[in-house]
Write a protein that holds these residues in place. Structure first.
Motif, PDB file in Angstrom:
ATOM      1  N   UNK A  83      -4.116  -9.805  11.247  1.00 53.35           N
ATOM      2  CA  UNK A  83      -4.491 -11.067  10.595  1.00 53.35           C
ATOM      3  C   UNK A  83      -5.876 -10.931   9.990  1.00 53.35           C
ATOM      4  N   UNK A  84      -6.030 -11.434   8.765  1.00 53.78           N
ATOM      5  CA  UNK A  84      -7.293 -11.272   8.067  1.00 53.78           C
ATOM      6  C   UNK A  84      -8.311 -12.350   8.393  1.00 53.78           C
ATOM      7  N   UNK A  85      -9.577 -11.958   8.278  1.00 50.62           N
ATOM      8  CA  UNK A  85     -10.675 -12.888   8.489  1.00 50.62           C
ATOM      9  C   UNK A  85     -11.828 -12.456   7.579  1.00 50.62           C
ATOM     10  N   UNK A  86     -12.527 -13.406   6.942  1.00 52.17           N
ATOM     11  CA  UNK A  86     -13.595 -13.038   6.012  1.00 52.17           C
ATOM     12  C   UNK A  86     -14.657 -12.142   6.634  1.00 52.17           C
ATOM     13  N   UNK A  87     -15.191 -11.243   5.832  1.00 55.42           N
ATOM     14  CA  UNK A  87     -16.303 -10.356   6.189  1.00 55.42           C
ATOM     15  C   UNK A  87     -15.923  -9.293   7.220  1.00 55.42           C
ATOM     16  N   UNK A  88     -14.643  -9.076   7.441  1.00 51.35           N
ATOM     17  CA  UNK A  88     -14.211  -8.085   8.429  1.00 51.35           C
ATOM     18  C   UNK A  88     -13.346  -6.979   7.821  1.00 51.35           C
ATOM     19  N   UNK A  89     -13.487  -6.730   6.528  1.00 50.35           N
ATOM     20  CA  UNK A  89     -12.629  -5.741   5.876  1.00 50.35           C
ATOM     21  C   UNK A  89     -12.792  -4.346   6.472  1.00 50.35           C
ATOM     22  N   UNK A  90     -14.019  -3.956   6.788  1.00 52.67           N
ATOM     23  CA  UNK A  90     -14.245  -2.611   7.339  1.00 52.67           C
ATOM     24  C   UNK A  90     -13.686  -2.526   8.754  1.00 52.67           C
ATOM     25  N   UNK A  91     -14.063  -3.468   9.599  1.00 54.06           N
ATOM     26  CA  UNK A  91     -13.590  -3.467  10.986  1.00 54.06           C
ATOM     27  C   UNK A  91     -12.067  -3.522  11.052  1.00 54.06           C
ATOM     28  N   UNK A  92     -11.470  -4.434  10.279  1.00 52.58           N
ATOM     29  CA  UNK A  92     -10.012  -4.565  10.295  1.00 52.58           C
ATOM     30  C   UNK A  92      -9.341  -3.282   9.831  1.00 52.58           C
ATOM     31  N   UNK A  97       1.027  -3.679  21.771  1.00 56.24           N
ATOM     32  CA  UNK A  97       1.235  -4.954  22.456  1.00 56.24           C
ATOM     33  C   UNK A  97       0.096  -5.905  22.106  1.00 56.24           C
ATOM     34  N   UNK A  98       0.437  -7.040  21.523  1.00 58.40           N
ATOM     35  CA  UNK A  98      -0.562  -8.040  21.158  1.00 58.40           C
ATOM     36  C   UNK A  98      -0.793  -8.947  22.368  1.00 58.40           C
ATOM     37  N   UNK A  99      -2.048  -9.041  22.796  1.00 56.92           N
ATOM     38  CA  UNK A  99      -2.410  -9.838  23.968  1.00 56.92           C
ATOM     39  C   UNK A  99      -3.490 -10.807  23.519  1.00 56.92           C
ATOM     40  N   UNK A 100      -3.069 -11.976  23.008  1.00 55.26           N
ATOM     41  CA  UNK A 100      -4.027 -12.850  22.326  1.00 55.26           C
ATOM     42  C   UNK A 100      -3.857 -14.333  22.599  1.00 55.26           C
ATOM     43  N   UNK A 101      -3.130 -14.697  23.629  1.00 51.47           N
ATOM     44  CA  UNK A 101      -2.973 -16.117  23.936  1.00 51.47           C
ATOM     45  C   UNK A 101      -2.224 -16.902  22.880  1.00 51.47           C
ATOM     46  N   UNK A 102      -1.530 -16.201  21.989  1.00 53.26           N
ATOM     47  CA  UNK A 102      -0.753 -16.862  20.955  1.00 53.26           C
ATOM     48  C   UNK A 102      -1.437 -16.970  19.607  1.00 53.26           C
ATOM     49  N   UNK A 103      -2.634 -16.410  19.487  1.00 52.75           N
ATOM     50  CA  UNK A 103      -3.429 -16.587  18.264  1.00 52.75           C
ATOM     51  C   UNK A 103      -2.691 -16.151  17.005  1.00 52.75           C
ATOM     52  N   UNK A 104      -2.131 -14.960  17.005  1.00 50.29           N
ATOM     53  CA  UNK A 104      -1.490 -14.462  15.792  1.00 50.29           C
ATOM     54  C   UNK A 104      -0.091 -15.027  15.578  1.00 50.29           C
ATOM     55  N   UNK A 105       0.415 -15.779  16.546  1.00 53.43           N
ATOM     56  CA  UNK A 105       1.743 -16.383  16.405  1.00 53.43           C
ATOM     57  C   UNK A 105       1.698 -17.726  15.693  1.00 53.43           C
TER      58      UNK A 105
END
Length: 270
Positions: free
Chosen positions: A145-154, A238-246
């Motif tokens: 999932x994209x987020x501003x200013x995180x192109x390098x990290x992502x 395995x995505x472990x995120x409390x439902x964030x990306x869902x």
């Protein structure tokens, strides 16, 4: 995990230390790793020893692939072999795309993907000798999932997902399982340093499950992936995120101005 030999990189603080201690709690011997201050790693070593584990902390600069490879050899020597490698070490940075400098880009890719590649290569002989060797790479929901200013990290975290799949196909016939974990928001020490007026409860309220994860939540998943119970899981993240990306979201939160600056102190020019 009794008598298993485990190396967890980036285990001086946060998620890495939570993973290392989760293995120690299940009877494994653990090699901790840190890049700068060894205080957190040494504290983790002390906690692991109190649980009855053999443990030791090792320093390595992951901006240097040779240093990362040397860490692997030192850890294998201390542990007397290696059953499980958890590639957790990583750094982050938020920076507008047009402001990213080459040295900043290189630092993140060196630490987050290049170092783990050559560290894994250095310990492969030991993992091949192990009974059901396991490699678990820690990526992030930023890979999905994209987020501003995180192109390098992502980009580095997406690379880990692809690399995990490819390496899993190469090593599965040799008896080594490779998987990854993509954590969502997890309460770690840096949140207090970087996020203005950080409030864990308020932060967690934005997550579908209603709370922010803890390092032990990722640690338990890492232990599971290293266990016989996960013997048929290969090449997965395995995505472990409390439902964030869902969750489908049209909120404007990501467009709001903020003054957070991840990367200060360890990424040039931040």
């Amino acid at each position: 995990m009794a008598n298993r030999k485990v190396l967890v990189t980036g285990s001086g603080t946060g998620i890495g230390r939570g993973i290392a201690l989760a293995f120690a709690a299940e009877g494994a011997d653990v090699a901790f790793h840190y890049a700068h201050s060894g205080k957190g790693a040494e504290e983790g070593v002390g906690q692991a020893r109190e649980m009855g584990a053999r443990a030791q902390a090792f320093k390595a600069d992951f901006d240097d692939a040779a240093s990362a490879a040397a860490l692997g050899r030192e850890a294998v020597e201390f542990l007397g072999g290696l059953d499980v490698l958890v590639n957790n070490a990583g750094i982050t940075m938020n920076r507008p795309f047009e402001a990213v400098a080459i040295e900043q880009f290189d630092r993140l890719y060196h630490v987050n993907i290049r170092a783990q590649f050559f560290l894994t290569q250095s310990v492969l002989p030991a993992l091949l000798k192990a009974d059901q060797g396991v490699i678990t790479n820690i990526t992030s929901i930023h890979a999905f999932a994209g987020f501003p200013e995180h192109a390098v990290y992502a980009g580095t975290k997406g690379a880990i997902v692809a690399y995990t799949r490819a390496l899993a196909m190469e090593l599965a016939p040799k008896g080594i399982r490779v998987n990854a974990i993509a954590p969502g928001a997890v309460a770690v020490e840096s949140h207090y340093d970087v996020i203005k007026d950080y409030d864990p409860k308020a932060f967690g309220s934005a997550i579908p499950i209603g709370f922010e994860g803890q390092p032990r939540d990722i640690g338990r998943v890492a232990v599971f992936l290293a266990s016989e119970d996960a013997r048929y899981i290969v090449g997965q993240t395995l995505v472990v995120d409390g439902g964030t990306t869902s969750r489908m979201s049209f909120e404007n939160v990501s467009r709001q101005a903020h003054d957070m600056r991840f990367g200060k102190g360890y990424v040039p020019g931040v």
